[in-house]
Design a protein around this motif. Structure first.
Motif, short mmCIF file in Angstrom:
data_model
loop_
_atom_site.label_atom_id
_atom_site.label_comp_id
_atom_site.label_asym_id
_atom_site.label_seq_id
_atom_site.Cartn_x
_atom_site.Cartn_y
_atom_site.Cartn_z
N THR A 21 0.82 -1.21 0.00
CA THR A 21 0.00 0.00 0.00
C THR A 21 0.86 1.25 0.00
O THR A 21 0.49 2.27 -0.62
N ASP A 25 0.35 4.39 -2.48
CA ASP A 25 0.13 5.74 -1.94
C ASP A 25 1.16 6.73 -2.48
O ASP A 25 0.83 7.87 -2.82
N ARG A 182 -8.37 -1.23 -6.66
CA ARG A 182 -7.11 -0.56 -6.39
C ARG A 182 -6.01 -1.60 -6.13
O ARG A 182 -6.19 -2.55 -5.38
N GLY A 183 -4.88 -1.42 -6.81
CA GLY A 183 -3.78 -2.36 -6.69
C GLY A 183 -3.78 -3.46 -7.73
O GLY A 183 -2.79 -4.18 -7.87
#
Length: 230
Positions: A21, A25, A182-183
């Motif tokens: 993460t 970010d 997301r990701g």
């Protein structure tokens, strides 16, 4: 999990990236500064950006490249797309046929040529394009509301299409939306027919777009993204 048979048939696949993460970010924050400062929806020429290099060197990326291409795979283009209510756009059905080279060299199968910024954009021959792989890392959830990609599965197997051939093919097919979390990574072949609609949501749709190739260029052609010594 990567399903090679499915990818070979469809020309695209969504897989879980497995990136930390903190990296997601950092990409979202630092690359987003460029688009906010420039009041535009994208940034080019990111091939040497430290965060992009960190992403490329990550074991998740390297494992995919080893599986899908080879240990000769090189990053030849890196972009960041930041689609939002302030910077909103749509792109019609197309194949990604253009690559960035350091200099113009007239050669059979290459062209037309177009200068842009510090390099030349040129349509590459099919022998190069079929040895390329695109990785799109989603920094937000993407769906039909905020402009996720739509594709025609299997269209990468049709070869290079003219505009007339593309229109004729599209009349017989139904598009498929490619939502992602997301990701997630969207893997795709450049010749896959795809498009992007406008966002109809206040949610952003931020994507890091990486293009790799493991085919050697015929001398003296050279990728614009690489130092002269490569």
């Amino acid at each position: 999990m990567m399903h090679l048979d499915t990818f070979a048939e469809q020309g695209w696949q969504i897989v879980a990236g497995g990136y930390p993460t903190a990296l997601l970010d950092a990409l979202q924050s630092e690359l987003g500064q460029y688009t906010r400062q420039a009041h535009q929806g994208g940034v080019r020429d990111l091939e040497q950006h430290p965060l992009i290099l960190q992403l490329v060197r990550h074991p998740c990326t390297q494992a995919l490249l080893q599986t899908m291409l080879s240990d000769q795979a090189l990053l030849v283009r890196a972009l960041y797309f930041d689609k939002s209510s302030e910077n909103n756009w749509q792109v019609g059905w197309h194949q990604d046929k253009t690559v960035m080279l350091a200099a113009r060299v007239e050669m059979p199968g290459w062209g037309p040529w177009r200068p842009r910024d510090h390099c030349w954009h040129v349509q590459a021959p099919q022998t190069i394009l079929t040895r390329m792989l695109t990785l799109r890392l989603h920094l937000d959830d993407a769906d039909t509301d905020n402009g996720c990609l739509q594709v025609h599965s299997g269209s990468h197997l049709w070869g290079l299409l003219s505009q007339a051939e593309t229109r004729a093919r599209l009349a017989q097919l139904s598009p498929l939306s490619c939502p992602a979390k997301r990701g997630d990574l969207m893997l795709m072949r450049p010749l896959l027919l795809h498009r992007s609609s406008k966002s109809h949501s206040p949610r952003p749709r931020r994507v890091v777009h990486l293009e790799f190739c493991d085919a050697p260029l015929p001398a003296p052609l050279r990728w614009a993204a690489l130092p002269e010594s490569c």
